[in-house]
Design a protein around this motif. Structure first.
Motif, PDB file in Angstrom:
ATOM      1  N   MET A 140      38.207  -8.583  26.280  1.00 23.17           N
ATOM      2  CA  MET A 140      39.033  -7.411  25.953  1.00 23.17           C
ATOM      3  C   MET A 140      38.126  -6.201  25.746  1.00 23.17           C
ATOM      4  O   MET A 140      37.332  -6.174  24.803  1.00 23.17           O
ATOM      5  CB  MET A 140      39.793  -7.659  24.655  1.00 23.17           C
ATOM      6  N   GLY A 141      38.253  -5.205  26.613  1.00 20.65           N
ATOM      7  CA  GLY A 141      37.357  -4.056  26.561  1.00 20.65           C
ATOM      8  C   GLY A 141      36.061  -4.429  27.253  1.00 20.65           C
ATOM      9  O   GLY A 141      34.975  -4.332  26.697  1.00 20.65           O
ATOM     10  N   CYS A 142      36.205  -4.843  28.514  1.00 20.72           N
ATOM     11  CA  CYS A 142      35.069  -5.453  29.248  1.00 20.72           C
ATOM     12  C   CYS A 142      34.073  -4.427  29.758  1.00 20.72           C
ATOM     13  O   CYS A 142      32.984  -4.811  30.204  1.00 20.72           O
ATOM     14  CB  CYS A 142      35.601  -6.270  30.417  1.00 20.72           C
ATOM     15  N   GLY A 175      31.478  -4.964  32.733  1.00 20.10           N
ATOM     16  CA  GLY A 175      31.460  -6.407  32.941  1.00 20.10           C
ATOM     17  C   GLY A 175      30.246  -7.201  32.517  1.00 20.10           C
ATOM     18  O   GLY A 175      30.113  -8.351  32.913  1.00 20.10           O
ATOM     19  N   ARG A 176      29.391  -6.632  31.636  1.00 19.37           N
ATOM     20  CA  ARG A 176      28.179  -7.389  31.326  1.00 19.37           C
ATOM     21  C   ARG A 176      28.507  -8.764  30.737  1.00 19.37           C
ATOM     22  O   ARG A 176      27.833  -9.751  31.053  1.00 19.37           O
ATOM     23  CB  ARG A 176      27.259  -6.613  30.384  1.00 19.37           C
ATOM     24  N   ASN A 177      29.543  -8.835  29.880  1.00 17.74           N
ATOM     25  CA  ASN A 177      29.887 -10.113  29.256  1.00 17.74           C
ATOM     26  C   ASN A 177      30.702 -10.996  30.199  1.00 17.74           C
ATOM     27  O   ASN A 177      30.489 -12.216  30.259  1.00 17.74           O
ATOM     28  CB  ASN A 177      30.668  -9.876  27.961  1.00 17.74           C
ATOM     29  N   ALA A 178      31.619 -10.393  30.938  1.00 11.36           N
ATOM     30  CA  ALA A 178      32.441 -11.160  31.882  1.00 11.36           C
ATOM     31  C   ALA A 178      31.562 -11.819  32.944  1.00 11.36           C
ATOM     32  O   ALA A 178      31.755 -12.989  33.296  1.00 11.36           O
ATOM     33  CB  ALA A 178      33.469 -10.241  32.532  1.00 11.36           C
ATOM     34  N   LEU A 215      39.556  -7.133  30.916  1.00 12.14           N
ATOM     35  CA  LEU A 215      40.508  -6.025  30.763  1.00 12.14           C
ATOM     36  C   LEU A 215      39.840  -4.793  30.147  1.00 12.14           C
ATOM     37  O   LEU A 215      39.069  -4.918  29.191  1.00 12.14           O
ATOM     38  CB  LEU A 215      41.660  -6.451  29.832  1.00 12.14           C
ATOM     39  N   ASP A 216      40.189  -3.647  30.677  1.00 15.19           N
ATOM     40  CA  ASP A 216      39.703  -2.382  30.093  1.00 15.19           C
ATOM     41  C   ASP A 216      40.667  -1.283  30.534  1.00 15.19           C
ATOM     42  O   ASP A 216      41.286  -1.387  31.599  1.00 15.19           O
ATOM     43  CB  ASP A 216      38.275  -2.075  30.582  1.00 15.19           C
ATOM     44  N   ASN A 217      40.778  -0.216  29.739  1.00 13.39           N
ATOM     45  CA  ASN A 217      41.657   0.882  30.157  1.00 13.39           C
ATOM     46  C   ASN A 217      40.903   1.953  30.949  1.00 13.39           C
ATOM     47  O   ASN A 217      41.495   2.948  31.343  1.00 13.39           O
ATOM     48  CB  ASN A 217      42.379   1.508  28.943  1.00 13.39           C
ATOM     49  N   ASN A 218      39.625   1.712  31.184  1.00  8.82           N
ATOM     50  CA  ASN A 218      38.814   2.659  31.954  1.00  8.82           C
ATOM     51  C   ASN A 218      38.825   2.243  33.439  1.00  8.82           C
ATOM     52  O   ASN A 218      38.208   1.244  33.821  1.00  8.82           O
ATOM     53  CB  ASN A 218      37.385   2.663  31.386  1.00  8.82           C
ATOM     54  N   TYR A 270      44.085  -2.324  31.617  1.00 12.97           N
ATOM     55  CA  TYR A 270      45.044  -2.740  30.572  1.00 12.97           C
ATOM     56  C   TYR A 270      44.718  -1.948  29.312  1.00 12.97           C
ATOM     57  O   TYR A 270      43.538  -1.765  28.980  1.00 12.97           O
ATOM     58  CB  TYR A 270      44.871  -4.243  30.323  1.00 12.97           C
ATOM     59  N   ASP A 271      45.746  -1.480  28.626  1.00 16.51           N
ATOM     60  CA  ASP A 271      45.542  -0.800  27.345  1.00 16.51           C
ATOM     61  C   ASP A 271      45.717  -1.825  26.229  1.00 16.51           C
ATOM     62  O   ASP A 271      46.831  -2.325  26.009  1.00 16.51           O
ATOM     63  CB  ASP A 271      46.543   0.353  27.187  1.00 16.51           C
ATOM     64  N   ILE A 272      44.621  -2.130  25.529  1.00 20.48           N
ATOM     65  CA  ILE A 272      44.653  -3.149  24.476  1.00 20.48           C
ATOM     66  C   ILE A 272      45.671  -2.783  23.402  1.00 20.48           C
ATOM     67  O   ILE A 272      46.285  -3.657  22.786  1.00 20.48           O
ATOM     68  CB  ILE A 272      43.243  -3.323  23.866  1.00 20.48           C
ATOM     69  N   ASN A 273      45.881  -1.485  23.176  1.00 22.12           N
ATOM     70  CA  ASN A 273      46.849  -1.055  22.156  1.00 22.12           C
ATOM     71  C   ASN A 273      48.259  -1.592  22.417  1.00 22.12           C
ATOM     72  O   ASN A 273      49.077  -1.681  21.496  1.00 22.12           O
ATOM     73  CB  ASN A 273      46.919   0.473  22.088  1.00 22.12           C
ATOM     74  N   CYS A 281      36.134  -9.815  22.001  1.00 27.93           N
ATOM     75  CA  CYS A 281      36.413  -8.377  21.854  1.00 27.93           C
ATOM     76  C   CYS A 281      35.212  -7.783  21.115  1.00 27.93           C
ATOM     77  O   CYS A 281      35.221  -7.653  19.887  1.00 27.93           O
ATOM     78  CB  CYS A 281      37.716  -8.186  21.086  1.00 27.93           C
ATOM     79  N   THR A 282      34.167  -7.473  21.862  1.00 31.18           N
ATOM     80  CA  THR A 282      32.924  -7.022  21.241  1.00 31.18           C
ATOM     81  C   THR A 282      32.809  -5.503  21.310  1.00 31.18           C
ATOM     82  O   THR A 282      32.968  -4.907  22.379  1.00 31.18           O
ATOM     83  CB  THR A 282      31.696  -7.680  21.930  1.00 31.18           C
ATOM     84  N   VAL A 283      32.512  -4.902  20.158  1.00 31.58           N
ATOM     85  CA  VAL A 283      32.366  -3.445  19.976  1.00 31.58           C
ATOM     86  C   VAL A 283      33.451  -2.639  20.694  1.00 31.58           C
ATOM     87  O   VAL A 283      33.173  -1.636  21.350  1.00 31.58           O
ATOM     88  CB  VAL A 283      30.941  -2.942  20.335  1.00 31.58           C
TER      89      VAL A 283
HETATM   90  C1  LIG Z   1      31.448   0.061  23.565  1.00 28.80           C
HETATM   91  S1  LIG Z   1      32.315  -0.561  24.958  1.00 28.80           S
HETATM   92  C2  LIG Z   1      32.074  -2.306  24.751  1.00 28.80           C
HETATM   93  C3  LIG Z   1      32.104  -3.025  26.065  1.00 28.80           C
HETATM   94  C4  LIG Z   1      31.853  -4.528  26.004  1.00 28.80           C
HETATM   95  N1  LIG Z   1      32.850  -5.225  25.203  1.00 28.80           N
HETATM   96  C5  LIG Z   1      30.462  -4.849  25.522  1.00 28.80           C
HETATM   97  O1  LIG Z   1      30.294  -5.658  24.609  1.00 28.80           O
HETATM   98  O2  LIG Z   1      29.524  -4.291  26.111  1.00 28.80           O
HETATM   99  C6  LIG Z   1      34.016  -0.352  24.508  1.00 28.80           C
HETATM  100  C7  LIG Z   1      34.969  -0.583  25.673  1.00 28.80           C
HETATM  101  O3  LIG Z   1      36.318  -0.598  25.190  1.00 28.80           O
HETATM  102  C8  LIG Z   1      37.120   0.052  26.143  1.00 28.80           C
HETATM  103  N2  LIG Z   1      38.345   0.487  25.479  1.00 28.80           N
HETATM  104  C9  LIG Z   1      38.470   1.417  24.501  1.00 28.80           C
HETATM  105  N3  LIG Z   1      39.757   1.547  24.151  1.00 28.80           N
HETATM  106  C10 LIG Z   1      40.473   0.698  24.929  1.00 28.80           C
HETATM  107  C11 LIG Z   1      41.848   0.394  25.058  1.00 28.80           C
HETATM  108  N4  LIG Z   1      42.774   1.009  24.308  1.00 28.80           N
HETATM  109  N5  LIG Z   1      42.231  -0.528  25.965  1.00 28.80           N
HETATM  110  C12 LIG Z   1      41.310  -1.142  26.737  1.00 28.80           C
HETATM  111  N6  LIG Z   1      39.986  -0.898  26.664  1.00 28.80           N
HETATM  112  C13 LIG Z   1      39.570   0.015  25.778  1.00 28.80           C
HETATM  113  C14 LIG Z   1      36.262   1.192  26.641  1.00 28.80           C
HETATM  114  O4  LIG Z   1      36.727   1.681  27.872  1.00 28.80           O
HETATM  115  C15 LIG Z   1      34.905   0.508  26.734  1.00 28.80           C
HETATM  116  O5  LIG Z   1      34.711  -0.065  27.996  1.00 28.80           O
END
Ligand SMILES: C[S@@+](CC[C@H](N)C(=O)[O-])C[C@H]1O[C@@H](n2cnc3c(N)ncnc32)[C@H](O)[C@@H]1O
Length: 189
Positions: free
Chosen positions: A33-35, A38-41, A54-57, A81-84, A97-99
């Protein structure tokens, strides 16, 4: 192998907590979640996990899709995908769901965590790393959302906390930033 694929595409290595989780969790269906790009995926896919990323970017997802295509990877599905929304549709053995939680809309975070929990298979895992804001260590970064002391642990009442800490780290500029780090296992039925 994963380091090669990540560095080949200019990505950082996987998050250290993802690497640690990959050492104890058998390959399964995993959700990132928030990939980002893709480093983790990519790391988990190399270990044999089937990953939904999944990411909204849109740009990040397009970059990950490009890597998937170039590398001929068949066990990552990357989607915008919007996690919200908190509307997961499948169940997973691992949800990472890291950082990322700290970028969410604060009133949605409880629903997002509940949605992660209900879409985790019995005996499956949630991995969360999120910034905190506490009296002892006020968060120096204006994230939209931060965890309070004990908040994440309390949200996982009834789960086995395989790992849980609220450690303080030092940023490059010397500022102190506190993170909650949790690997929790859902009870098996
Ligand atoms: C700091 S990065 C962390 C990426 C990854 N999890 C990692 O450990 O490297 C935060 C990620 O969350 C995504 N993000 C922020 N808000 C989001 C949302 N509402 N829905 C989906 N992704 C979201 C951002 O686009 C970004 O790719």
């Amino acid at each position: 192998m994963s380091a090669d694929i990540n560095s080949r595409h200019g990505l950082n290595p996987a998050h250290s907590e993802v690497i640690e989780a990959g050492e104890i969790i058998a390959p399964c269906n995993a959700l990132d979640m928030g990939c980002s790009n893709g480093r983790n995926a990519l790391y988990l896919s190399q270990l044999g996990f089937n990953v939904t990323a999944l990411d909204n970017n849109h740009d990040a997802i397009n970059m990950l899709r490009q890597i998937i295509s170039e590398e001929g990877i068949d066990n990552i599905e990357a989607r915008v995908y919007d996690i919200n929304d908190a509307e997961l549709s499948d169940d997973y053995g691992l949800i990472a769901c890291t950082v990322t939680l700290m970028f969410l809309n604060p009133p949605r975070v409880d629903a997002v965590i509940e949605n992660m929990q209900s879409h985790t298979l019995p005996g499956g895992y949630n991995l969360i790393v999120c910034a905190m804001d506490t009296n002892e260590h006020p968060c120096p970064v204006p994230f939209p959302f931060t965890l309070k002391a004990g908040q994440l642990r309390d949200a996982y009442d009834g789960w086995e906390l395989v790992k849980y800490n609220e450690d303080v780290g030092t940023m490059h500029n010397g500022a102190q930033l506190q993170f909650a780090t949790m690997l929790a296992r859902k009870p098996s039925k």
